[in-house]
Design an enzyme around this catalytic site. Structure first.
Site, short mmCIF file in Angstrom:
data_model
loop_
_atom_site.label_atom_id
_atom_site.label_comp_id
_atom_site.label_asym_id
_atom_site.label_seq_id
_atom_site.Cartn_x
_atom_site.Cartn_y
_atom_site.Cartn_z
N CYS A 173 0.98 -1.14 -0.11
CA CYS A 173 0.06 0.04 -0.04
C CYS A 173 0.95 1.35 -0.11
O CYS A 173 1.85 1.50 -1.09
CB CYS A 173 -0.92 0.00 1.36
SG CYS A 173 -2.22 1.12 0.91
N HIS A 180 -3.92 -4.63 -0.13
CA HIS A 180 -3.38 -5.05 1.21
C HIS A 180 -3.46 -6.65 0.95
O HIS A 180 -4.60 -7.32 1.16
CB HIS A 180 -4.33 -4.70 2.38
CG HIS A 180 -4.01 -3.15 2.45
ND1 HIS A 180 -2.96 -2.95 3.51
CD2 HIS A 180 -4.71 -2.10 2.38
CE1 HIS A 180 -3.16 -1.65 3.58
NE2 HIS A 180 -4.16 -0.95 2.92
N GLU A 203 -2.40 -8.71 3.06
CA GLU A 203 -2.95 -9.36 4.44
C GLU A 203 -4.38 -9.34 4.60
O GLU A 203 -4.81 -9.98 5.28
CB GLU A 203 -1.90 -8.49 5.50
CG GLU A 203 -2.50 -7.06 5.99
CD GLU A 203 -2.17 -5.97 4.91
OE1 GLU A 203 -1.43 -6.50 3.63
OE2 GLU A 203 -2.33 -4.90 5.31
#
Lengths: 199, 255
Positions: free
Chosen positions: A77, A179, A181
């Site tokens: 990001c 993102h 994650e």
């Protein structure tokens, strides 16, 4: 393998750490120059404002180390945006790490709501190992107002009002605008690819 | 193309997920982590955790369970409830929350929004608005977690929405209280009115009872996401079925 998440003083460090732990890796969060310089792989996370993150990196004396990394490093990001030469934020231009040529500017979302927030589709453009098993049209979770234009360093694109770089790479340095994650199985696959990456 | 988001909302009280009807008579619906993992597996796009007693009892959502959720969940989630300072928000973001939603504390002190945006960026600050239609105007209420402590704010929904947008929030969740928990459909006129003046992502909340309610709110009010609680908690609607249904109606969703 020594996997180090660079502590940029930004907020999402633990989410990134948890995501690698779910894959069986054991990352360390650090802002120690020696730990970072000797890591086998590096992760540069970031959320929030670019000037704040760059100031933190500068204050922690990490600029010269990060400018010279030889090991694989992935920016996430804002962390990806910091890899570029220059970044716009609130009308000002600030200097990034300069590892990937180009400028990060405000996204041109046309008449769509901004920030660009939610699940959007990836369009892989190249055979790059970070994108192994990622198909055109797979969704990843984005949340941002700035982005990098398409360039020769674009490995995957995304479109929201206008096209921008979703995954970038130059030599050993790469980045995801989304993102991983928080991108479910698609994100986990990309992080797994990063762990397995041999450059 | 950007997918429309389906967002289960978990109202949390004393460490358990509960659900009321029009903000009253809450019943226990399960364990926080168990439900969160179920929704993750079913394809929810995002989760919202509201600690519904935090504002009324003057406490805030616990970083400990945020961290537990963050370690298990690989989709974004937002936490809300009593967050009234940069420190309180920072602790929750550090614990792994992706977004912070503020409601009552921002109504009490609107500058809180500016402070949070300056500290963490517009992308992770959400404004939750609880709006009640009194037959004439949409009135903003605060402290809605407990009916006995609910307050009139003297503000109208559109005025307050414009103010939070100006102060820099990155998203608005509009909860139409008349519709809450009664499963008669989202408040399309109210959401459409806000959509016209809302340049940030807008999430509809309150009233989902059937798949066509989701279809209507996406098609008619053009919201970015739809939040629902009881229909998911009680398995009245299964998220995979809902998403297939929306896809068949020509609505972009992540399957």
């Amino acid at each position: 393998m020594s996997l180090v998440i660079i502590d940029t003083g930004c907020a999402n460090l633990s989410s990134v750490k948890f995501a690698f732990e779910r894959l069986g890796a054991e990352p360390t969060i650090s802002d120690e120059p020696l730990t970072i310089a000797t890591a086998e792989k590096l992760i540069l996370p970031g959320v929030g404002a670019a000037p704040f993150a760059m100031d933190n990196i500068r204050r922690k004396d990490l600029i010269s180390i990060l400018k010279q990394v030889r090991q694989p490093m992935i920016g996430i990001c804002l962390g990806m945006q910091l890899l570029y030469e220059t970044l716009e934020e609130g009308g000002e231009i600030i200097e990034g790490l300069g590892l990937i040529p180009g400028h990060v500017g405000a996204l041109d979302t046309k008449d769509l709501p901004s920030p660009h927030m939610g699940w959007n589709q990836l369009h892989p453009l190249t055979d790059f190992p970070l994108l192994n098993d990622i198909q055109t049209g797979d969704y990843a979770y984005f949340v941002h107002s700035y982005g990098a234009p398409l360039s020769q360093y674009t490995m995957a694109a995304c479109n929201y009002g206008s096209p921008f770089t979703a995954v970038a790479r130059k030599d050993n340095v790469m980045g995801c605008q989304f993102h991983p994650e928080r991108s479910s199985k698609v994100g986990a696959q990309i992080l797994k690819n990063f762990l397995e990456l041999e450059l | 193309m950007l997918a429309r988001r389906i967002i289960p909302c978990l109202d949390v009280r004393d460490g358990r997920v509960v659900k009321g009807v029009q903000f009253r008579n809450h019943e226990d619906v399960g364990d926080i982590l168990e439900l969160a993992m179920r929704y993750r597996d079913e394809g929810a796009d995002e989760l919202v955790f509201y600690d519904i007693t935090a504002s009324v009892d003057d406490r805030t959502v616990s970083p400990e369970w945020i961290s537990l959720i963050s370690s298990e969940i690989d989709i974004p989630f937002c936490v809300a409830g009593g967050i009234d300072s940069v420190e309180a928000a920072g602790a929750r973001l550090s614990a792994g929350a992706d977004k912070i939603s503020v409601n009552s504390p921002a109504l009490a002190r609107p500058e809180l929004i500016d402070e949070l945006v300056a500290a963490f960026g517009t992308q992770c600050i959400v404004s939750g608005i609880d709006s009640f239609f009194d037959g004439k105007v949409y009135r903003v209420k605060s402290h809605t977690g407990d009916p006995d402590k609910m307050r009139e704010t003297g503000r109208e929904m559109l005025d307050w929405a414009k103010e939070v947008i100006e102060r820099g929030v990155g998203e608005i969740v509009l909860n139409c209280m008349n519709q809450d928990g009664v499963r008669q459909g989202y408040d399309i006129p109210q959401l459409s009115a806000l959509r016209k003046v809302c340049p940030v992502p807008l999430i509809a909340s309150g009233g989902a009872g059937a798949p066509e309610h989701f279809r209507d709110v996406f098609k008619k009010a053009n919201v970015d996401g739809a939040l629902a609680a009881s229909v998911f908690h009680k398995s009245i609607i299964a998220i995979p079925d809902l998403k297939r249904n929306l896809k068949e109606s020509g609505i972009e969703v992540r399957l």
